[in-house]
Design an enzyme around this catalytic site. Structure first.
Site, PDB file in Angstrom:
ATOM      1  N   CYS A  14      46.697  14.182 -34.213  1.00 25.21           N
ATOM      2  CA  CYS A  14      47.431  15.441 -34.125  1.00 25.21           C
ATOM      3  C   CYS A  14      48.919  15.230 -34.376  1.00 25.21           C
ATOM      4  O   CYS A  14      49.649  16.179 -34.608  1.00 25.21           O
ATOM      5  CB  CYS A  14      47.225  16.100 -32.762  1.00 25.21           C
ATOM      6  SG  CYS A  14      48.063  15.247 -31.404  1.00 25.21           S
ATOM      7  N   GLY A  15      49.380  13.989 -34.286  1.00 25.32           N
ATOM      8  CA  GLY A  15      50.771  13.702 -34.572  1.00 25.32           C
ATOM      9  C   GLY A  15      51.709  13.936 -33.422  1.00 25.32           C
ATOM     10  O   GLY A  15      52.917  13.780 -33.558  1.00 25.32           O
TER      11      GLY A  15
END
Length: 283
Positions: free
Chosen positions: A115-116
């Site tokens: 998801c970063g």
């Protein structure tokens, strides 16, 4: 049901000699996971143990915590427009009345490294969400020599890897080194989910007295899955990420990396290892 391996033609070049031959490859197909009839997530996986994969994924997401939370898992018939069942879509039905967290919001905050997003919010979310706090589990003491014996045992049990060379593996061992379960998958996170999902199906959560060993590196995502299942020790044959170390430190997880031959690096939770008091340190 999809096959674990497939055959493809390959051009082989060895010392200038060119030949054509069939090669065995690991199968990779998408699996859509639905929760109570609603699409939730899609993961690329090696077919097999799909129900366990879905259950383990939902343990990691904080939806399922015990066997009684799960009512049923089925493949969705008519998954394509022509009504064909691809065996690539599963629907997980939870027990009526089970509170379902806002998974979309939760996943955006903490659950997957892809998801970063990372940082203190990610760590706090896992620490406060887990049903099985590792620091509350009975004390576990592991001999480092036992840990060094586990990678060879993991490799020896990888049946599909021998044919393809293209699969990750994850295994659960007892504190005495007994192999409890091993799963292979094109994604190591899927292999871990399959282990955890089988444990939930067998009413064996939390896994408070086991060692989780993974091929490759130890990411934040794998550390998170271990914590959510109550696993106190995570060992990897390669490096951990910085956020995995932070999470291990926050939650009390014992995290070991570069477990190769007689060597290893202990990044957190060294109190569970029977280390010599005269261990040398360097600044």
């Amino acid at each position: 049901m999809g096959r674990v391996t497939e055959r493809r033609k390959v051009i082989r070049i060895r010392d200038g000699a060119i030949s054509s031959r069939p090669d065995t490859l690991v199968t990779e197909e998408p699996l859509e996971i639905r929760l109570n009839g609603k699409p939730l997530a899609i993961t690329m996986r090696t077919p097999g143990d799909d129900f366990a994969l879905a259950a383990g994924f939902l343990v990691s997401e904080g939806v399922l915590t015990q066997h009684d939370d799960l009512q049923n898992i089925v493949y969705c018939a008519g998954a394509t427009t022509d009504g064909t069942n691809t065996y690539n879509v599963v629907d997980v039905t939870t027990t009526p009345g089970l509170p379902i967290p806002d998974i979309t919001l939760e996943r955006n905050v903490y659950t997957t490294s892809s998801c970063g997003l990372c940082g203190k919010a990610s760590l706090d979310a896992v620490r406060t969400t887990t049903r099985w706090p590792i620091n509350d589990t009975p004390p576990l003491r592991i001999d480092p020599d036992l840990l060094t014996s586990l990678p060879d045992r993991l490799r020896a049990a990888q049946r599909v890897f021998d044919r393809t060379g293209g699969l990750h593996a994850a295994a659960l061992f007892t504190e005495h080194g007994e192999l409890l379960d091993i799963r292979e998958d094109v994604g190591r996170h899927n292999a871990v989910d399959k282990l955890i999902g089988r444990a939930l199906q067998n009413a064996n959560l939390p896994l408070s007295r086991v060692i989780l060993l993974v091929s490759g590196r130890a990411s934040f995502e794998l550390a998170q899955k271990a914590v959510m299942a109550g696993i106190p020790v995570l060992a990897a044959v390669s490096a951990p990420s910085s956020l995995a170390v932070d999470l291990a430190t926050e939650t009390g997880l014992t995290l070991v990396g570069f477990l190769r031959g007689p060597s290893m690096n202990v990044y957190a939770g060294e109190h569970r290892l029977t280390l010599e008091a005269t261990t040398a340190t360097q600044g």
